[in-house]
Design a protein around this motif. Structure first.
Motif, PDB file in Angstrom:
ATOM      1  N   UNK A 382       0.827  -1.229   0.000  1.00 30.25           N
ATOM      2  CA  UNK A 382       0.000   0.000   0.000  1.00 30.25           C
ATOM      3  C   UNK A 382       0.850   1.263   0.000  1.00 30.25           C
ATOM      4  N   UNK A 383       2.153   1.125   0.319  1.00 30.95           N
ATOM      5  CA  UNK A 383       3.022   2.287   0.348  1.00 30.95           C
ATOM      6  C   UNK A 383       3.740   2.521  -0.980  1.00 30.95           C
ATOM      7  N   UNK A 384       3.539   1.625  -1.966  1.00 32.61           N
ATOM      8  CA  UNK A 384       4.235   1.742  -3.251  1.00 32.61           C
ATOM      9  C   UNK A 384       3.677   2.929  -4.032  1.00 32.61           C
ATOM     10  N   UNK A 385       4.573   3.726  -4.614  1.00 28.25           N
ATOM     11  CA  UNK A 385       4.181   4.857  -5.455  1.00 28.25           C
ATOM     12  C   UNK A 385       3.686   4.312  -6.783  1.00 28.25           C
ATOM     13  N   UNK A 386       2.409   4.531  -7.074  1.00 31.78           N
ATOM     14  CA  UNK A 386       1.837   3.981  -8.294  1.00 31.78           C
ATOM     15  C   UNK A 386       2.040   4.899  -9.476  1.00 31.78           C
ATOM     16  N   UNK A 387       2.219   6.191  -9.243  1.00 34.89           N
ATOM     17  CA  UNK A 387       2.402   7.146 -10.328  1.00 34.89           C
ATOM     18  C   UNK A 387       3.854   7.103 -10.791  1.00 34.89           C
ATOM     19  N   UNK A 539      21.434   2.571 -16.083  1.00 32.72           N
ATOM     20  CA  UNK A 539      21.569   1.779 -17.321  1.00 32.72           C
ATOM     21  C   UNK A 539      22.613   0.683 -17.176  1.00 32.72           C
ATOM     22  N   UNK A 540      22.187  -0.536 -17.488  1.00 29.16           N
ATOM     23  CA  UNK A 540      23.083  -1.681 -17.334  1.00 29.16           C
ATOM     24  C   UNK A 540      23.048  -2.284 -15.959  1.00 29.16           C
ATOM     25  N   UNK A 541      22.342  -1.656 -15.025  1.00 29.83           N
ATOM     26  CA  UNK A 541      22.248  -2.176 -13.664  1.00 29.83           C
ATOM     27  C   UNK A 541      21.042  -3.073 -13.498  1.00 29.83           C
ATOM     28  N   UNK A 542      20.808  -3.495 -12.286  1.00 32.04           N
ATOM     29  CA  UNK A 542      19.660  -4.356 -12.001  1.00 32.04           C
ATOM     30  C   UNK A 542      18.403  -3.505 -11.874  1.00 32.04           C
ATOM     31  N   UNK A 543      17.223  -4.074 -12.154  1.00 27.08           N
ATOM     32  CA  UNK A 543      15.984  -3.312 -12.038  1.00 27.08           C
ATOM     33  C   UNK A 543      15.843  -2.721 -10.643  1.00 27.08           C
ATOM     34  N   UNK A 544      15.294  -1.520 -10.593  1.00 29.24           N
ATOM     35  CA  UNK A 544      15.157  -0.852  -9.303  1.00 29.24           C
ATOM     36  C   UNK A 544      14.055  -1.491  -8.475  1.00 29.24           C
ATOM     37  N   UNK A 545      14.187  -1.314  -7.170  1.00 28.34           N
ATOM     38  CA  UNK A 545      13.176  -1.811  -6.248  1.00 28.34           C
ATOM     39  C   UNK A 545      11.940  -0.904  -6.323  1.00 28.34           C
ATOM     40  N   UNK A 546      10.795  -1.354  -5.842  1.00 29.20           N
ATOM     41  CA  UNK A 546       9.613  -0.486  -5.823  1.00 29.20           C
ATOM     42  C   UNK A 546       9.898   0.791  -5.032  1.00 29.20           C
ATOM     43  N   UNK A 547       9.222   1.868  -5.432  1.00 24.97           N
ATOM     44  CA  UNK A 547       9.383   3.147  -4.736  1.00 24.97           C
ATOM     45  C   UNK A 547       8.263   3.275  -3.701  1.00 24.97           C
ATOM     46  N   UNK A 548       8.667   3.523  -2.465  1.00 21.51           N
ATOM     47  CA  UNK A 548       7.683   3.637  -1.383  1.00 21.51           C
ATOM     48  C   UNK A 548       7.557   5.089  -0.969  1.00 21.51           C
TER      49      UNK A 548
END
Length: 909
Positions: A382-387, A539-548
């Motif tokens: 519920x804390x994840x930034x959806x926008x 770029x070239x790194x691992x996918x970012x974690x969800x933004x809270x």
């Protein structure tokens, strides 16, 4: 005249065409050539290079070169034509002359036409003669016992067995043979006074149950499989994780692992839940310096594979399989094609470390952590930034701005979690309050860090000096991360942090791409200000974690969310640590190999036909295709070697057990059961023991029990003049053959009687007998001082190839670069000098003297104690008197030094 010439020419052409039309006849055209030039050396009376030209089967298969001499329909592939055309240097046939061109052409035409021969030349393929005793199935007679077999053989030579040895001799013999250390006086007294009928079998069972049994008998196995803990060759560097294979062998012996499983696991343990066991495959030396020349690298690889093939053959089968690398085996039915078929089995094995699968405990810990991560992830949804528009751009090497709600702080910490590579670098960390940078040194701020990279351009004082660029930057001291912290002059309300790798834009390496920025009013009470969590992946790194985003929630709820996020990161870090904790072992790596070819003369660039992975053809077929999975190849070979249908495996191992009990095997060429080896002295006994092994679940301890409880093993060792004239070497076992202990047992015995032997510190990394000069090419120098760390059993001494331990290496310790089925027993001045004058023995003699003085008050008591500890008996009156006189004259330290050098101390009675 011209008409006559023309008529003659036409006649010649017609006759030639007629001859060609009728074809080459073997009896008329080929056999006379063979009889005139070849049959003397390659016929019924003599077969040089194991090649006959009066038998079709050997014509087709060729001699011991491994090359098919005649390939019907394919003259260009027929080795015979190369020989008679003198295209093989050193192998020209006939050796002293050349065949006329016309005869060579006839042979070529005969081959092209299908190489047909009369019936008298036999079939194209004949069964190999397997009448040799070792190639026959094991014949187990239930009626015979060890003692019956030995007595029958003695009777034929007019000999009888010796009486049973005295009890103190038996227990000393038992402990030295089975455990490699002497019994204590208390253990001797208990056995000598035990009047029960089963006193001896009970003692045997006690010894077989000891953990020291595996330590003793593993020494023999490690000799057989050329186990070492350095790579050998020029650099001779360490293998820090190889010790695990040694410990696996010890444990397997102590557990009485069925020998067939012991074999299978060493060849394919990765398929059988015993990953460490494949340390056997790569236990030998390997050249770490690979040649620049591709041919040299090929030759090095061939040598690595040859080591695996040869060791597998000698250790398990008692066959010298390595002799078929360049040609067919000259004695045994092992073809060169068999050799390369075995090479195809091992072709995917490479030297190197391998991570072991996680233990059951680690798996359970990871599962628990995964469950908690899943629960926390669900709570944080519920804390994840959806926008997505609120997700910030990736980190920039030039400048990054972190904006947040105003907050009062005294301390600001920037923690680097991950970089683009190497130690993280920041050229300036700026902290703003109402547009003013309050982090400057000139404003009274102070900087500290977790550690600084040492370089004249990169210093901690640059982090807040107000100047930008690579030359005025700070670098953390570890590639794993770290932190830099600024303490402001006073608590201040701030709303922005600015940082960069290089504001001048010249450098983008060492860029922190995962980070946290935290603040505190009181040191240690950190709160998150900003992080890389709400940025796009670099770029070239691992996918970012969800933004809270917690700010829009009520304070209590937001605080709980931040705690969950912090806990989630802690749990994830713990999971990573568990994954890293997986143990690494030098047990080889495996990959799917390409095609394997038979190599002419063993030359890597002389490829012949492709071969499939297989064992020795005359014994079995593994029924594998050329593209069989790598693991399946080794598993199939291991299954055949460990099969009850294999005539060699059980015979070879029971013979080794017999050898280590009596000094000489029933077959005294223990790694050569082939035609060039010696026949067994007691063939029925050998087969009887092999049958017992297989019928009792391949239990090695069962064979030990049979041997140890026999009258043959319990005989006295006293010489007999009449018997000595008939059998001086005691090969027929009219007495127990006494022999000197091996180096390991001598050293362990010295430590045991002096009272410092560390029996508790078993297993794990070994102790080194050397002071190592850690150059690129290692240099090993003998130790000059010894302490408790060196007083473990010698099985745990690091085995360094090409070097001998200074003191006990002289007692025929083998070099771990080679397979050693039977150690030599030399007698040299250096052995006596080492045991008398070395620093190690002098130190132990002093410790022994102190032990005697602590245990007993009077000189006679000390002498008696020494005799009981070293020889498991009291001294005679004469020995007591002589010893007392010696101590009076030379002192007790010289007495203990002398007694450790006594023959009785270093011999198995």
């Amino acid at each position: 005249m011209n008409r006559v010439i023309l008529h003659f020419s036409v006649c010649v052409v017609v006759i030639a065409m007629a001859c060609e039309a009728r074809g080459v006849d073997f009896t008329r055209d080929i056999e006379p050539i063979i009889q005139a030039h070849c049959i003397d050396c390659h016929g019924p009376d003599e077969q040089e290079s194991q090649f006959r030209l009066d038998r079709l089967a050997t014509m087709l298969s060729g001699g011991n070169s491994g090359e098919p001499a005649v390939v019907p329909g394919k003259p260009d592939q027929s080795f015979l034509l190369k020989l008679i055309r003198h295209k093989e240097p050193g192998k020209e046939m006939p050796p002293d002359e050349s065949l006329p061109k016309r005869e060579i052409e006839l042979i070529e035409q005969w081959i092209a036409d299908g190489a047909k021969t009369p019936k008298s030349y036999g079939p194209a393929k004949v069964d190999v003669n397997l009448s040799h005793w070792a190639f026959q199935p094991v014949k187990h007679s239930q009626s015979g016992s060890i003692d019956e077999s030995v007595r029958d053989k003695l009777k034929n030579s007019g000999l009888t067995q010796s009486p049973t040895a005295e009890r103190h001799v038996l227990i000393r013999r038992l402990y030295l043979v089975m455990l490699g250390i002497p019994p204590t006086p208390q253990q001797v007294e208990a056995f000598v006074t035990d009047d029960r009928d089963d006193a001896w079998p009970t003692l045997v069972e006690h010894v077989l149950a000891s953990s020291h049994y595996g330590e003793r008998w593993a020494t023999y196995w490690l000799d057989l499989v050329r186990f070492g803990e350095t790579h050998g060759f020029e650099m001779n560097r360490e293998r820090p994780t190889a010790w695990q294979y040694r410990d696996w062998v010890i444990q397997s012996l102590n557990e009485d692992k069925p020998y067939n499983e012991f074999v299978r696991q060493q060849i394919a343990g990765d398929a059988l839940g015993a990953d460490v066991a494949t340390g056997f495959l790569v236990a030998g030396p390997v050249d770490q310096v690979k040649g620049a020349d591709p041919k040299l690298r090929q030759a090095q690889r061939m040598n690595e594979l040859d080591d695996m093939i040869n060791t597998t053959g000698t250790a398990f089968l008692g066959l010298t399989t390595g002799c078929a690398r360049c040609h067919n085996h000259k004695f045994d039915p092992i073809s060169q094609r068999d050799y390369y078929s075995m090479q195809a089995v091992f072709a995917g094995v490479q030297h190197g470390n391998r991570a072991l699968p996680p233990s059951l405990e680690t798996k359970q810990q990871i599962a628990t952590l995964d469950a908690e991560i899943a629960e926390l992830t669900d709570r944080l949804k519920k804390f994840i930034v959806e926008d997505a528009s609120k997700i910030r751009p990736p980190v920039s090497a030039r400048q990054n701005e972190e904006v947040f709600e105003k907050r009062e702080v005294r301390f600001i910490r920037f923690t680097i979690q991950k970089t683009t590579g190497g130690e993280g670098c920041i050229d300036e960390l700026e902290v703003y309050a109402e547009g003013r940078n309050v982090a400057l040194t000139s404003s009274g701020a102070k900087a500290i860090s977790s550690g600084d990279f040492v370089h004249p351009k990169h210093k901690l004082l640059h982090i807040n000096d107000g100047r930008h660029g690579n030359d005025r930057s700070w670098i953390v001291d570890s590639a794993k991360g770290g932190w830099v912290q600024i303490e402001l002059a006073a608590p201040t309300v701030i709303d922005r942090v600015v940082w960069g790798r290089d504001r001048d834009g010249q450098y983008a390496d060492r860029l922190p791409i995962e980070y946290r920025i935290e603040s505190a009013v009181e040191a240690g009470q950190w709160e998150l200000l900003a992080s890389s969590a709400d940025r796009k992946a670099f770029p070239g790194g691992t996918p970012s974690e969800p933004v809270y985003q917690f700010a829009k929630f009520p304070d209590a709820e937001a605080m709980q969310g931040e705690k969950w996020l912090k806990r989630s990161q802690t749990v994830r870090d713990a999971r990573k640590e568990r994954e890293k904790s997986r143990m690494v072992v030098y047990a080889g790596t495996f990959s799917q190999p390409g095609p394997t070819h038979r190599l002419y003369r063993g030359e890597p660039d002389a490829k012949r036909e492709q071969v499939t992975p297989n064992a020795i053809e005359v014994f079995t077929s593994l029924n594998l295709s050329s593209n069989a999975p790598e693991r399946d190849r080794r598993l199939a070979l291991g299954n055949w070697i460990a099969s009850t249908d294999n005539p060699l495996t059980a015979r070879v191992i029971v013979n080794r057990l017999w050898q280590f009990h009596f000094g000489t095997g029933i077959v005294d060429t223990p790694s050569d059961f082939g035609l060039n080896g010696t026949p067994p002295s007691h063939p029925e006994l050998l087969d009887g023991l092999a049958g017992e092994l297989m019928e009792h679940d391949w239990s090695l301890k069962h064979i030990h029990r049979l041997i140890l409880n026999s009258d043959t093993w319990r005989q006295s060792n006293r010489p007999n003049a009449d018997a000595m004239r008939v059998d001086a070497a005691s090969r027929l076992l009219w007495r127990f053959p006494p022999r000197r202990l091996e180096a390991e047992a001598i050293r362990d015995s010295v430590l045991a009687v002096t009272g410092v032997l560390d029996l508790q510190n078993a297993g794990g990394p070994g102790f080194s007998p050397f002071e190592v000069e850690m150059e690129n090419v290692r240099h090993y120098h003998a130790k000059k001082t010894y302490g408790p760390a060196d007083w473990r059993r010698m099985i745990y001494m690091t085995k360094v190839r090409q070097e001998r331990e200074q003191v006990f290496g002289a007692f025929d310790c083998p070099d771990a670069s080679m397979v050693v089925p039977k150690r030599s027993r030399s007698t040299t001045p250096l052995q006596a000098l080492n045991l008398l004058n070395s620093r190690f023995v002098m130190q132990q003699a002093d410790l022994f003297a102190k032990r005697l003085q602590a245990d007993s008050e009077t000189i006679p008591q000390q002498i008696t104690r020494a005799w009981e500890l070293c020889f498991q008996r009291p001294p005679t009156d004469e020995e007591l008197a002589d010893s007392a006189a010696f101590i009076k004259q030379e002192g007790i330290q010289q007495f203990t030094r002398a007694i450790l050098n006594a023959n009785e101390f270093v011999f198995i009675p």
